[in-house]
Every structure is written in C-alpha cells, then in structure tokens.
Design a protein around this motif. Structure first.
Motif, mmCIF file in Angstrom:
data_model
loop_
_atom_site.group_PDB
_atom_site.id
_atom_site.type_symbol
_atom_site.label_atom_id
_atom_site.label_comp_id
_atom_site.label_asym_id
_atom_site.label_seq_id
_atom_site.Cartn_x
_atom_site.Cartn_y
_atom_site.Cartn_z
ATOM 1 N N GLN A 86 -67.317 41.715 -63.867
ATOM 2 C CA GLN A 86 -68.064 40.502 -64.212
ATOM 3 C C GLN A 86 -69.511 40.844 -64.596
ATOM 4 O O GLN A 86 -70.049 40.302 -65.560
ATOM 5 C CB GLN A 86 -68.065 39.512 -63.033
ATOM 6 N N LYS A 87 -70.132 41.756 -63.840
ATOM 7 C CA LYS A 87 -71.520 42.148 -64.140
ATOM 8 C C LYS A 87 -71.601 42.833 -65.503
ATOM 9 O O LYS A 87 -72.522 42.571 -66.275
ATOM 10 C CB LYS A 87 -72.052 43.083 -63.047
ATOM 11 N N VAL A 88 -70.648 43.702 -65.789
ATOM 12 C CA VAL A 88 -70.628 44.377 -67.091
ATOM 13 C C VAL A 88 -70.446 43.349 -68.202
ATOM 14 O O VAL A 88 -71.162 43.373 -69.208
ATOM 15 C CB VAL A 88 -69.527 45.467 -67.148
ATOM 16 N N TRP A 89 -69.521 42.424 -68.028
ATOM 17 C CA TRP A 89 -69.256 41.421 -69.058
ATOM 18 C C TRP A 89 -70.472 40.517 -69.273
ATOM 19 O O TRP A 89 -70.721 40.068 -70.395
ATOM 20 C CB TRP A 89 -68.012 40.605 -68.708
ATOM 21 N N ILE A 95 -75.708 41.066 -75.732
ATOM 22 C CA ILE A 95 -75.927 41.919 -76.904
ATOM 23 C C ILE A 95 -75.904 41.042 -78.152
ATOM 24 O O ILE A 95 -74.886 40.421 -78.459
ATOM 25 C CB ILE A 95 -74.862 43.033 -77.020
ATOM 26 N N PRO A 96 -77.025 40.977 -78.871
ATOM 27 C CA PRO A 96 -77.076 40.091 -80.042
ATOM 28 C C PRO A 96 -76.146 40.550 -81.170
ATOM 29 O O PRO A 96 -75.877 41.747 -81.323
ATOM 30 C CB PRO A 96 -78.531 40.184 -80.513
ATOM 31 N N GLN A 97 -75.687 39.592 -81.938
ATOM 32 C CA GLN A 97 -74.871 39.894 -83.113
ATOM 33 C C GLN A 97 -75.663 40.819 -84.027
ATOM 34 O O GLN A 97 -76.855 40.612 -84.248
ATOM 35 C CB GLN A 97 -74.502 38.599 -83.839
ATOM 36 N N ILE A 106 -75.885 50.190 -70.626
ATOM 37 C CA ILE A 106 -75.328 49.138 -69.763
ATOM 38 C C ILE A 106 -75.339 49.611 -68.318
ATOM 39 O O ILE A 106 -75.727 48.867 -67.407
ATOM 40 C CB ILE A 106 -73.912 48.731 -70.218
ATOM 41 N N ALA A 107 -74.949 50.861 -68.095
ATOM 42 C CA ALA A 107 -74.979 51.426 -66.740
ATOM 43 C C ALA A 107 -76.396 51.358 -66.172
ATOM 44 O O ALA A 107 -76.593 50.951 -65.026
ATOM 45 C CB ALA A 107 -74.460 52.863 -66.744
ATOM 46 N N ASP A 108 -77.387 51.716 -66.980
ATOM 47 C CA ASP A 108 -78.785 51.653 -66.543
ATOM 48 C C ASP A 108 -79.187 50.223 -66.176
ATOM 49 O O ASP A 108 -79.867 50.012 -65.168
ATOM 50 C CB ASP A 108 -79.724 52.189 -67.622
ATOM 51 N N CYS A 109 -78.776 49.265 -66.983
ATOM 52 C CA CYS A 109 -79.086 47.853 -66.693
ATOM 53 C C CYS A 109 -78.553 47.434 -65.326
ATOM 54 O O CYS A 109 -79.153 46.593 -64.655
ATOM 55 C CB CYS A 109 -78.454 46.935 -67.734
ATOM 56 N N ARG A 135 -69.441 45.696 -79.527
ATOM 57 C CA ARG A 135 -70.825 46.116 -79.786
ATOM 58 C C ARG A 135 -71.274 47.267 -78.890
ATOM 59 O O ARG A 135 -72.458 47.580 -78.831
ATOM 60 C CB ARG A 135 -71.766 44.925 -79.621
ATOM 61 N N VAL A 136 -70.343 47.896 -78.186
ATOM 62 C CA VAL A 136 -70.687 48.999 -77.289
ATOM 63 C C VAL A 136 -70.221 50.309 -77.912
ATOM 64 O O VAL A 136 -69.077 50.434 -78.364
ATOM 65 C CB VAL A 136 -70.060 48.807 -75.892
#
Length: 169
Positions: A86-89, A95-97, A106-109, A135-136
């Motif tokens: 859920q946190k990853v999603w 992430i903007p278009q 993402i891991a750092d965030c 977008r990843v």
C-alpha cells in the motif's frame, strides 16, 4: 464468510484489453488480460459481468487518457495488499504523467533498504494505469519488469511523452 459483490467489464485499449473490476464504492482492479497476478485476490468475490457508476467513471477516465485529452478525476480507488505494498502504491500514485521514478528512489522515499522489495510491490499493483507502475524504471534507466509486458510499458511511457532514447539510455 460472505463474498464481496463486484462488477466487471472489459475495456479495449490501443495495447490490449483491460479487465476492470469495481465494488459499489471503488475501482479495485485494472489488469491487462493475461498479465502476471491477473485478477489476484478475487477468488472469494461474487463477480457480475456488468457495469456500475464506478466502472463508467473508470471507462471515461481511460477514454480521455488514451486520446490524450485532459483527464477527469479518477474513480475512487481501493487496492488490496500488504501495508508495505500500500505504501509503495501510494508513492506510485504521486508520479506525474510524463515522468519516471526509479525503484531506488521509491525505496528512499519509504526509508526502505531494498529496491527489490519495492519492485515486488510495484509488480503486484492491481490498478494498472490508474496507479502508474509503468512509470518506474531501474536506476540505470532500463525498462525492467512490467506485469502487463514491456511492450505495453514502452507504449504507455511514449504515449505520456517520456523520451525513452534520451532519458533512459
């Protein structure tokens, strides 16, 4: 245990068919037919091949997305997953278009040591396109893993204006 009642419709995109699944309150799934983890977590659901207002709103949003026009608000979204997923999603949804983010970013965030764990959660995203896992990218700019297939990931990124030759070389 009572099964949850859900509605399902198939939406045809320029890159394949999406199975859209919703409750009366939220969109809970958008999977490319045949993708990895296709319709995961629906084993106990009472699935009705029909539409509802949530699915109608999802279709309108997808119509606008695929023709490249201004996007209306998304339908309410609800995904079933672990707290980490859920946190990853939630990060993916920011992430903007036209932009990309790496698994490591993402891991750092999240204060997570493992980009691989992030990758596992990204791959299990049940709301393709609505929660933009396409977008990843890898830390080296490579296009890695997309449950719907790399061809679809490339198409979606190019559709959003991401320059794959320059920014991902």
């Amino acid at each position: 245990m009572t099964s949850i009642k859900v509605y399902k419709t198939t939406y045809t995109t320029p890159i394949g068919q999406l199975s859209l699944v919703a409750t009366d309150k939220a969109l809970i799934g958008a999977w490319f037919l045949g993708q990895k983890y296709y319709e995961a977590k629906l084993e106990d659901a009472d699935v009705k091949q029909s539409t509802n207002p949530i699915l109608a709103k999802a279709v309108s949003w997808l119509d606008a997305y695929f023709v490249g026009s201004s996007l209306p608000s998304k339908p309410a979204l609800s995904s079933i997953g672990t707290p980490f997923q859920q946190k990853v999603w939630q990060v993916l949804a920011t992430i903007p278009q036209g932009s990309v983010m790496t698994y490591g970013e993402i891991a750092d965030c999240l204060g997570c040591q493992s980009a691989q764990a992030v990758g596992g959660a990204v791959g299990r995203n049940p709301l393709s396109i609505f929660i933009p896992c396409h977008r990843v990218i890898s830390s080296t700019g490579e296009l890695t893993g997309y449950a719907g297939g790399l061809d679809k990931k490339i198409w979606l990124l190019e559709h959003e204006g991401v320059s794959l030759k320059n920014s991902l070389s």
